[in-house]
Enzyme design. Structure first.
Site, PDB file in Angstrom:
ATOM      1  N   HIS A 116       0.878  -1.181   0.000  1.00  0.00           N
ATOM      2  CA  HIS A 116       0.000   0.000   0.000  1.00  0.00           C
ATOM      3  C   HIS A 116       0.915   1.231   0.000  1.00  0.00           C
ATOM      4  O   HIS A 116       1.988   1.191   0.618  1.00  0.00           O
ATOM      5  CB  HIS A 116      -0.828   0.127   1.268  1.00  0.00           C
ATOM      6  CG  HIS A 116      -1.741  -1.005   1.594  1.00  0.00           C
ATOM      7  ND1 HIS A 116      -1.330  -2.174   2.172  1.00  0.00           N
ATOM      8  CD2 HIS A 116      -3.090  -1.115   1.484  1.00  0.00           C
ATOM      9  CE1 HIS A 116      -2.364  -2.960   2.379  1.00  0.00           C
ATOM     10  NE2 HIS A 116      -3.457  -2.350   1.970  1.00  0.00           N
ATOM     11  N   ASP A 132       2.323   2.029   3.376  1.00  0.00           N
ATOM     12  CA  ASP A 132       3.252   1.049   3.982  1.00  0.00           C
ATOM     13  C   ASP A 132       4.689   1.478   3.769  1.00  0.00           C
ATOM     14  O   ASP A 132       5.552   1.255   4.611  1.00  0.00           O
ATOM     15  CB  ASP A 132       3.179  -0.339   3.301  1.00  0.00           C
ATOM     16  CG  ASP A 132       1.817  -0.968   3.332  1.00  0.00           C
ATOM     17  OD1 ASP A 132       1.031  -0.605   4.209  1.00  0.00           O
ATOM     18  OD2 ASP A 132       1.564  -1.831   2.461  1.00  0.00           O
ATOM     19  N   GLU A 141     -11.076  -6.595  -4.213  1.00  0.00           N
ATOM     20  CA  GLU A 141     -10.871  -7.650  -3.195  1.00  0.00           C
ATOM     21  C   GLU A 141     -12.069  -7.688  -2.250  1.00  0.00           C
ATOM     22  O   GLU A 141     -12.207  -6.816  -1.394  1.00  0.00           O
ATOM     23  CB  GLU A 141      -9.578  -7.366  -2.426  1.00  0.00           C
ATOM     24  CG  GLU A 141      -9.259  -8.449  -1.407  1.00  0.00           C
ATOM     25  CD  GLU A 141      -7.923  -8.229  -0.694  1.00  0.00           C
ATOM     26  OE1 GLU A 141      -6.992  -7.646  -1.283  1.00  0.00           O
ATOM     27  OE2 GLU A 141      -7.832  -8.656   0.472  1.00  0.00           O
ATOM     28  N   GLU A 178      -9.412 -13.479  -1.113  1.00  0.00           N
ATOM     29  CA  GLU A 178      -8.681 -13.838   0.114  1.00  0.00           C
ATOM     30  C   GLU A 178      -9.524 -14.840   0.903  1.00  0.00           C
ATOM     31  O   GLU A 178     -10.606 -14.496   1.386  1.00  0.00           O
ATOM     32  CB  GLU A 178      -8.407 -12.563   0.933  1.00  0.00           C
ATOM     33  CG  GLU A 178      -7.666 -12.847   2.217  1.00  0.00           C
ATOM     34  CD  GLU A 178      -7.048 -11.603   2.847  1.00  0.00           C
ATOM     35  OE1 GLU A 178      -6.638 -10.673   2.110  1.00  0.00           O
ATOM     36  OE2 GLU A 178      -6.982 -11.567   4.081  1.00  0.00           O
ATOM     37  N   HIS A 198     -11.286 -13.898   4.041  1.00  0.00           N
ATOM     38  CA  HIS A 198     -12.445 -13.025   3.852  1.00  0.00           C
ATOM     39  C   HIS A 198     -13.654 -13.882   3.475  1.00  0.00           C
ATOM     40  O   HIS A 198     -14.781 -13.591   3.885  1.00  0.00           O
ATOM     41  CB  HIS A 198     -12.202 -12.006   2.736  1.00  0.00           C
ATOM     42  CG  HIS A 198     -11.102 -11.024   3.035  1.00  0.00           C
ATOM     43  ND1 HIS A 198     -10.696 -10.087   2.132  1.00  0.00           N
ATOM     44  CD2 HIS A 198     -10.330 -10.840   4.144  1.00  0.00           C
ATOM     45  CE1 HIS A 198      -9.721  -9.348   2.652  1.00  0.00           C
ATOM     46  NE2 HIS A 198      -9.475  -9.798   3.868  1.00  0.00           N
ATOM     47  N   ASP A 203     -10.593 -11.885  10.908  1.00  0.00           N
ATOM     48  CA  ASP A 203      -9.598 -12.076   9.853  1.00  0.00           C
ATOM     49  C   ASP A 203      -8.222 -12.210  10.508  1.00  0.00           C
ATOM     50  O   ASP A 203      -7.526 -11.233  10.705  1.00  0.00           O
ATOM     51  CB  ASP A 203      -9.673 -10.805   8.979  1.00  0.00           C
ATOM     52  CG  ASP A 203      -8.893 -10.899   7.703  1.00  0.00           C
ATOM     53  OD1 ASP A 203      -8.523 -12.016   7.316  1.00  0.00           O
ATOM     54  OD2 ASP A 203      -8.658  -9.841   7.092  1.00  0.00           O
ATOM     55  N   ASP A 253      -1.001 -12.610   2.210  1.00  0.00           N
ATOM     56  CA  ASP A 253      -1.558 -11.559   3.071  1.00  0.00           C
ATOM     57  C   ASP A 253      -1.681 -12.190   4.462  1.00  0.00           C
ATOM     58  O   ASP A 253      -2.772 -12.485   4.943  1.00  0.00           O
ATOM     59  CB  ASP A 253      -2.922 -11.092   2.527  1.00  0.00           C
ATOM     60  CG  ASP A 253      -3.378  -9.797   3.188  1.00  0.00           C
ATOM     61  OD1 ASP A 253      -2.763  -9.409   4.196  1.00  0.00           O
ATOM     62  OD2 ASP A 253      -4.349  -9.192   2.706  1.00  0.00           O
TER      63      ASP A 253
HETATM   64  C1  XUL Z   1      -7.500  -6.571   4.653  1.00  0.00           C
HETATM   65  C2  XUL Z   1      -6.791  -6.954   3.416  1.00  0.00           C
HETATM   66  C3  XUL Z   1      -5.954  -5.881   2.789  1.00  0.00           C
HETATM   67  C4  XUL Z   1      -5.945  -5.918   1.300  1.00  0.00           C
HETATM   68  C5  XUL Z   1      -5.201  -4.774   0.664  1.00  0.00           C
HETATM   69  O1  XUL Z   1      -8.251  -7.565   5.209  1.00  0.00           O
HETATM   70  O2  XUL Z   1      -6.853  -8.077   2.977  1.00  0.00           O
HETATM   71  O3  XUL Z   1      -4.678  -5.978   3.308  1.00  0.00           O
HETATM   72  O4  XUL Z   1      -5.371  -7.093   0.833  1.00  0.00           O
HETATM   73  O5  XUL Z   1      -5.666  -3.548   1.076  1.00  0.00           O
HETATM   74 CO    CO Z   2      -5.901  -9.042   1.370  1.00  0.00          CO
END
Ligand code: XUL
Ligand code: CO
Length: 441
Positions: free
Chosen positions: A103, A106, A234, A270, A273, A309, A341
């Site tokens: 990001h 970051d 995402e 993800e 998620h 998460d 991640d």
């Molecule tokens: C948060 C997440 C983020 C995204 C990028 O749950 O997965 O880190 O991957 O913003």
């Molecule tokens: Co992510």
């Protein structure tokens, strides 16, 4: 301080399944060919910058940071940012991953105003470009953080305040320029605060209209600038918002259809998620792939006893095999990859734990790839699946219905001509038994 930040770690090598060395790969042999492609190309591993080199240092709502990161010393601001880039590229190179993700916030500190923040980002990313060239490590994707700074507490693209929306636009445009400079292969949008905490103070459709309008402008800017990165949304159903608009794969695909954006975006899925959305971990990967929308994967896993998460490293072979079966079936991830991640647990305080987490997960995926490749080669499960739907292709009415050319009357006539349907077993246990034979056999 030595000029290495991980002095006890050398380049991680493949030593085969009998190796007892924790700092070696037992299954990941990057250049070995599996079903016509090197493992590194099927897997396209990536390290995320945020959990690995920034994060909260292991802090949780009940306690302070725990991680030992001596390389940070008393450094602050740009000095700390540049130090972390050195640490990160040493890590990527020793681990042997081809990709990384970040990001904007970051990698570089925010300044007193937009111009200062952008100048910082320019300087740090110029240095990152040098490091990319020096090491050959590439950028899988970058993204704009529209959720940490207090200005985004009511959302970024969906903020009720036009001024915040435009601030978000500035950040998005800047990361597009930076991503282009670094030849990023994808560009991710994750909307942690694109949602709501209360229906009473929220206009849902208006907020979604605004988010879609932002994406339309993004696509337009990309076209004008010759931007080649693949855009990825995402999905996540909640956390930090109570409700997030990109709830899961099907909701997000429907959103893209509704606003005419489908051809410009794919999804970054993800699994942790997906479980938060109440589905089993691989569900959204399967859904996205079947709709031709699986662009990339933020590979991680949740904890069955914790409802949030947790971003654990994926260490479950059944799960990685299932993911790789989907990836093989669609012929690879294209420009996407398997981005970790993930974060080491708060108690895993040693720098070397960062290596152990990644090596363990890479090996679990590599073994999953080997198992999934065998499953695909033998084709037993696939032919069982084909057989389950055979009635649709053995009678002409099936194809007619699928092409939306049939009438209800024709269906009724067929039903009457056949009488009561036979009971046909779904054979779930047989599917599971055969699958287990590959995973554990
Ligand atoms: C948060 C997440 C983020 C995204 C990028 O749950 O997965 O880190 O991957 O913003
Ligand atoms: Co992510």
């Amino acid at each position: 301080m030595s000029d290495e930040y991980f002095p006890t770690v050398t380049k991680i090598e493949f030593k085969g399944p009998k190796s007892k060395d924790p700092l070696s790969f037992k299954h990941y042999n990057p250049d070995e060919i599996i079903l016509g492609k090197p493992m590194r190309e099927w897997l396209r591993f990536s390290v995320c910058f945020w959990h690995t080199f920034v994060g909260g240092g292991g802090a949780d709502p009940f306690g302070s940071p725990t991680y030992i990161r001596d390389w940070e010393g008393d450094l602050q601001g740009m000095d700390l940012a540049l130090r972390r880039i050195d640490v990160a590229f040493e890590f990527f190179t020793k681990l042997g991953v081809d990709y990384y993700c970040f990001h904007d916030v970051d990698v570089s500190p925010e300044g007193a105003n937009i111009d200062e923040s952008f100048a910082n980002l320019d300087a740090v990313t110029d240095y990152m470009l040098e490091k990319q060239k020096e090491t050959g490590v590439k950028l899988l994707w970058s993204t704009q953080n529209l959720f940490s700074n207090p200005r985004y507490m009511n959302g970024g693209m969906t903020n009720p305040d036009l001024q915040v929306f435009c601030y978000a636009a500035a950040q998005i445009q800047k990361i597009m320029d930076v991503n282009h400079k670094l030849q990023g292969e994808n560009h991710v949008f994750w909307g942690g605060r694109e949602g709501y905490q209360s229906l009473l103070n929220t206009k849902i459709k208006l907020e979604c209209d605004h988010m879609a309008a932002m994406y339309t402008m993004v696509v337009d800017y990309g076209k004008r600038k010759g931007y080649t990165a693949q855009f990825l949304l995402e999905p996540k159903p909640r956390e930090p918002s109570k409700h997030q608009y990109d709830y899961d794969a099907q909701t997000t695909i429907a959103f893209l259809h509704e606003y005419g954006l489908k051809d410009h975006f794919k999804l970054n899925i993800e699994p942790n998620h997906t479980t938060l959305a109440g589905h089993e971990a691989v569900h959204d990967i399967v859904v996205a792939s079947e709709y031709g929308m699986l662009g990339s994967i933020d590979s991680n896993t949740g904890d069955t006893l914790l409802g949030w998460d947790t971003d654990n490293f994926p260490m479950d072979l059944a799960q990685t095999t299932a993911v790789m079966a989907v990836v093989l079936e669609q012929g690879g991830l294209g420009t996407g990859g398997l981005n970790f991640d993930c974060k080491v647990r708060r108690e895993s305080v040693d720098p070397v734990d960062l290596f152990i987490g990644h090596i363990g997960a890479m090996d679990t995926y590599a073994l999953g790839l080997r198992k999934a490749a065998k499953m695909k080669e033998h084709g037993v499960l696939k032919s069982m699946l084909t057989e389950r739907y055979l009635s649709w292709s053995t009678h002409p009415l099936g194809a007619k219905i699928e092409k939306s050319e049939a009438t209800l009357e024709e269906c009724v006539e067929y039903a009457k001509s056949q009488g009561e349907p036979k009971k046909i077993s779904g054979k779930q246990e047989l599917f599971e038994m055969i699958r287990n034979g590959y995973i554990y056999g």
